[in-house]
Design an enzyme around this catalytic site. Structure first.
Site, PDB file in Angstrom:
ATOM      1  N   TYR A 193      19.024  -0.297 -28.863  1.00 29.18           N
ATOM      2  CA  TYR A 193      18.050  -1.065 -30.638  1.00 29.18           C
ATOM      3  C   TYR A 193      19.167  -1.764 -31.732  1.00 29.18           C
ATOM      4  O   TYR A 193      18.832  -2.830 -31.539  1.00 29.18           O
ATOM      5  CB  TYR A 193      18.053   0.965 -32.141  1.00 29.18           C
ATOM      6  CG  TYR A 193      16.093   0.901 -31.264  1.00 29.18           C
ATOM      7  CD1 TYR A 193      14.956   0.236 -31.124  1.00 29.18           C
ATOM      8  CD2 TYR A 193      16.926   2.072 -29.687  1.00 29.18           C
ATOM      9  CE1 TYR A 193      14.315   1.029 -30.307  1.00 29.18           C
ATOM     10  CE2 TYR A 193      15.882   3.182 -29.459  1.00 29.18           C
ATOM     11  CZ  TYR A 193      14.192   2.557 -30.008  1.00 29.18           C
ATOM     12  OH  TYR A 193      13.151   2.760 -29.177  1.00 29.18           O
TER      13      TYR A 193
ATOM     14  N   HIS B  85       5.846  -5.807 -33.418  1.00 29.33           N
ATOM     15  CA  HIS B  85       6.916  -4.987 -32.234  1.00 29.33           C
ATOM     16  C   HIS B  85       6.459  -4.365 -31.000  1.00 29.33           C
ATOM     17  O   HIS B  85       6.139  -4.766 -30.017  1.00 29.33           O
ATOM     18  CB  HIS B  85       7.355  -3.914 -33.179  1.00 29.33           C
ATOM     19  CG  HIS B  85       8.717  -3.355 -31.857  1.00 29.33           C
ATOM     20  ND1 HIS B  85      10.307  -3.989 -32.291  1.00 29.33           N
ATOM     21  CD2 HIS B  85       8.786  -2.447 -30.892  1.00 29.33           C
ATOM     22  CE1 HIS B  85      10.652  -3.309 -31.150  1.00 29.33           C
ATOM     23  NE2 HIS B  85      10.195  -2.014 -30.790  1.00 29.33           N
ATOM     24  N   GLU B  86       5.675  -2.955 -31.367  1.00 30.93           N
ATOM     25  CA  GLU B  86       5.196  -2.252 -29.626  1.00 30.93           C
ATOM     26  C   GLU B  86       3.798  -3.749 -29.211  1.00 30.93           C
ATOM     27  O   GLU B  86       4.083  -3.343 -28.404  1.00 30.93           O
ATOM     28  CB  GLU B  86       4.531  -0.859 -30.499  1.00 30.93           C
ATOM     29  CG  GLU B  86       4.461  -0.225 -31.182  1.00 30.93           C
ATOM     30  CD  GLU B  86       6.149   0.426 -30.123  1.00 30.93           C
ATOM     31  OE1 GLU B  86       6.330   0.471 -29.373  1.00 30.93           O
ATOM     32  OE2 GLU B  86       7.744   0.621 -31.003  1.00 30.93           O
TER      33      GLU B  86
ATOM     34  N   HIS C 211       5.629  -5.457 -26.500  1.00 31.69           N
ATOM     35  CA  HIS C 211       5.871  -4.383 -24.820  1.00 31.69           C
ATOM     36  C   HIS C 211       4.749  -4.509 -24.679  1.00 31.69           C
ATOM     37  O   HIS C 211       5.484  -5.019 -23.353  1.00 31.69           O
ATOM     38  CB  HIS C 211       6.197  -2.641 -25.626  1.00 31.69           C
ATOM     39  CG  HIS C 211       7.648  -2.746 -25.944  1.00 31.69           C
ATOM     40  ND1 HIS C 211       8.587  -3.080 -25.757  1.00 31.69           N
ATOM     41  CD2 HIS C 211       7.835  -2.466 -27.373  1.00 31.69           C
ATOM     42  CE1 HIS C 211      10.052  -2.244 -26.379  1.00 31.69           C
ATOM     43  NE2 HIS C 211       9.500  -2.102 -27.500  1.00 31.69           N
TER      44      HIS C 211
ATOM     45  N   GLU D  70      14.932  -3.201 -25.547  1.00 29.98           N
ATOM     46  CA  GLU D  70      13.847  -3.957 -27.256  1.00 29.98           C
ATOM     47  C   GLU D  70      14.646  -5.358 -27.937  1.00 29.98           C
ATOM     48  O   GLU D  70      13.124  -5.137 -28.787  1.00 29.98           O
ATOM     49  CB  GLU D  70      14.933  -2.856 -28.021  1.00 29.98           C
ATOM     50  CG  GLU D  70      14.279  -1.146 -27.620  1.00 29.98           C
ATOM     51  CD  GLU D  70      12.964  -0.929 -27.883  1.00 29.98           C
ATOM     52  OE1 GLU D  70      12.283  -1.648 -28.975  1.00 29.98           O
ATOM     53  OE2 GLU D  70      12.823  -0.137 -27.480  1.00 29.98           O
TER      54      GLU D  70
END
Length: 676
Positions: free
Chosen positions: A610, A471-472, A475, A500
């Site tokens: 989120y 996930h990160e 980004h 997100e």
């Protein structure tokens, strides 16, 4: 000065090796940074009102924002080198100086965004400009921001608003610093840690004075204790310690910030802070958000009722087995423990065993391979990159087809004292267009807190940590792939309730066999995770879905409630919300919101995003990759070009319509939660 640009990788503007830095290396440079930004805004603010041009008026503002755009977590190409150290556990004197530099940049940014001379020229420029649509969007956004900063107000009201916002910035910075600097530990005997693995217990530091095991509040320590320790009193002590890291001071800060934000909203003509903040989001207003949260909550309640009964049954059985008193209730320190037991019992998920298939190095290699394949990127590990710690490494990122250098991703993956304690991607250098009209190279950093190697074993990740990593990194790829010209729209600078979605969509990859085969390999044998275990993980994705999603809804509802009132106390609001949604109340001796950084920074009146984003992320995944498979390169490139490259230069709903070929809906999301 410590930050030299000698022999840096191509396109990297600063040397990030600040191990030898001292306090003055930051303090001495701060005036130069502030002066350069002031000069650029002064140029724009003094531009001839009768002859405003892109070069004389708009360009200085664009470059000021690219160089220093302070808002707690992003400080631009010029500002980041003297603020970033506060996040990564370098010497305390340097962290403190970096924190002060960040506050100074935040204050100056606020001041520059509240200049009436610039605002008046922006309105005039909008009437005459004939420029690229992205720049027109920027002008419109700056006018909107100007209005939200009260630039249409009378001088007295405007000055009052500036004072309020400056105090908010100061308090929010103090709130964050208190958590970063927190050194809370719980001292326990080994007998208090029953249920935890021998390797985990051996890896704990021993307190020199007492000889007891030191349990810190870092994720690699806290989470395993809450999930595996069968001693209720140990879990209780950990919950109390963890949820009180902010102390009474952070409760005071939060209360004051809530009041200040409400005053700001009233000055600006809004009923509440939530109304003010959400006007610029996809949701547009608190009524839409409240309806969204209440609708989802009502649909999830039947699931939670079943789950709660199952958890209580497990607790009753365990109390009988070990002779503990059964109080007929679930306590806050029971939830992670019995949820984990459900996963192991009903879905045969043994997290400790599964970790052995996910050594960090193997996961990283697989992660890069997957992102390389679906996004058309090439990752090359840098030899001896300019970095702040020996554990930190970095990759150069190029476009596969053209060979174009796109930027760099730093990886700082293990906890340290004084380091940001969560998992996040932190931009370091903007990839927006510079004053010469050339797109700069992005530099961004993965700031994570995985369990470091110990006891002769490599760092091993749980399946949830693998998902978080993926996930990160999503980004980071949003920043790397962005082609937005303007800093305000670069990378993840999209609507707050859409930010997100791109990374949440990518979480779906780590539920697929083809992807997990690339990202797994037993640390001893190299054997990849079996199809049987993958199937279990996919089924277990539904485990405790009622609780996990209602927990997010409870946090979002708390955020909504405190920002729709200027007087409600956050302690009461949090207690009421958790009882209404989960049927539980927090321990009266704890104050979790004092650790809840999201609502103090960029997610204030926005934590709902989120859940909101997840609705769209599942819709995107099922529509774009559902039929062709997760590793379809054409689908991946469509995603890169339609979503990631646009940044915030296009409205979120428009990007969704473009990639879906229709209006977005909740069907795929509800199906993923077992609700239809």
């Amino acid at each position: 000065m410590a930050c030299t640009t000698d022999k840096l990788p191509e396109g990297m503007r600063h040397n990030w090796n600040f191990r030898s830095w001292k306090e003055n290396d930051i303090k001495d440079r701060l005036p130069e940074v502030l002066n350069q930004i002031q000069t650029l805004y002064d140029k724009a603010g003094s531009a001839d009102m009768g002859n405003l041009t892109f070069d004389t008026f708009l360009q200085p503002i664009l470059q000021a924002q690219r160089l220093t755009f302070g808002n707690y977590w992003w400080y631009g190409t010029l500002g980041s080198p003297i603020v970033f150290p506060k996040l990564v556990g370098v010497k305390k004197e340097v962290r403190d100086a970096a924190t002060e530099a960040g506050k100074a940049i935040d204050d100056l940014t606020l001041e520059m965004f509240m200049r009436k001379d610039v605002f008046e020229r922006m309105i005039e420029f909008r009437k005459i400009c004939d420029i690229d649509p992205e720049y027109v969007r920027f002008v419109d956004r700056m006018i909107t921001v100007g209005k939200s900063n009260g630039l249409q107000l009378e001088t007295e009201q405007h000055n009052q608003l500036k004072v309020l916002k400056t105090e908010i910035n100061t308090l929010a910075g103090e709130f964050e610093k208190r958590l970063i600097e927190d050194k809370t530990v719980v001292l326990l005997n080994e007998s208090d840690l029953a249920g935890l693995s021998e390797d985990f217990i051996k890896g704990l530091e021993v307190d020199a004075e007492t000889g007891l095991k030191k349990l810190t509040m870092s994720y690699p320590t806290y989470l395993p204790v809450m999930r595996k320790c069968r001693i209720p009193d140990t879990r209780r002590k950990m919950v109390l310690a963890y949820n009180n890291r902010g102390g009474t001071r952070n409760e005071e800060i939060m209360q004051r910030v809530i009041e200040l934000r409400h005053e700001c909203a009233k000055l600006l003509g809004y009923k509440t802070w939530a109304a003010h903040r959400q006007e610029k989001n996809m949701a547009k207003n608190p009524e839409t958000v409240d309806s969204f949260l209440k609708t989802l909550s009502s649909k999830l309640q039947p699931l939670w009722k079943e789950e709660r009964e199952a958890l209580l049954k497990l607790k009753e059985e365990e109390c009988k087995k070990y002779g503990y008193e059964f109080n007929g209730e679930l306590d806050m320190w029971d939830l992670s423990y019995y949820c984990n037991m459900i996963e192991e019992k009903d879905y045969c998920i043994d997290t400790e065993k599964l970790k052995e298939y996910f050594p960090l190095e193997t996961v990283t290699k697989g992660l890069l391979g997957v992102y390389s394949h679906i996004l058309g990127l090439e990752f090359t590990k840098l030899i001896d990159p300019p970095a702040w710690h020996d554990d930190v490494f970095a990759y150069k990122v190029n476009d596969k087809q053209s060979g174009e250098l796109m930027g760099y991703v730093y990886m700082d993956l293990f906890p340290r004292e004084g380091k940001h304690s969560h998992f996040a991607n932190k931009p370091m250098q903007s990839g927006a267009v510079n004053e010469a009209g050339v797109k700069e190279k992005t530099v961004t950093c993965m700031v994570c807190n995985f369990n470091p190697p110990s006891q002769g074993k490599p760092s091993l990740l749980t399946p949830n940590e693998v998902t978080t990593y993926f996930h990160e990194f999503g980004h980071a790829m949003h920043a790397i792939c962005s082609k937005a010209k303007v800093q305000m729209f670069w990378g993840t600078h999209v609507e707050r309730d859409f930010v997100e979605a791109p990374s949440q969509m990518l979480e779906n990859w780590v539920k697929e066999k083809e992807v997990l085969a690339r990202m797994s390999g037993h640390y001893e044998t190299g054997e990849t995770i079996s199809d049987v275990e993958v199937d279990k993980l996919k089924k277990a994705d539904m485990a405790n879905a009622g609780y996990f999603n209602l927990r997010q809804i409870a946090l979002a509802t708390f955020d909504q409630r405190i920002h729709q009132s200027g007087s409600i106390g956050p302690r009461k609001a949090y207690s009421d919300v958790t009882f209404e949604i989960l049927g539980m109340r927090p321990h009266p001796d704890t104050f979790f919101p004092g650790t809840f950084e999201h609502v103090m920074h960029s997610y204030d009146a926005g934590y709902y995003s989120y859940m909101w984003s997840e609705v769209f992320s599942v819709d995107m995944y099922e529509t774009v990759f559902g039929k062709v498979g997760p590793l379809d390169a054409n689908a991946g490139m469509k995603y890169r070009q339609t979503i990631l490259e646009k940044g915030g230069s296009v409205d979120g709903f428009d990007m969704l319509r473009n990639i879906l070929g229709r209006e977005p809906n909740q069907e795929a999301f509800l199906k993923s939660k077992g609700l239809i």
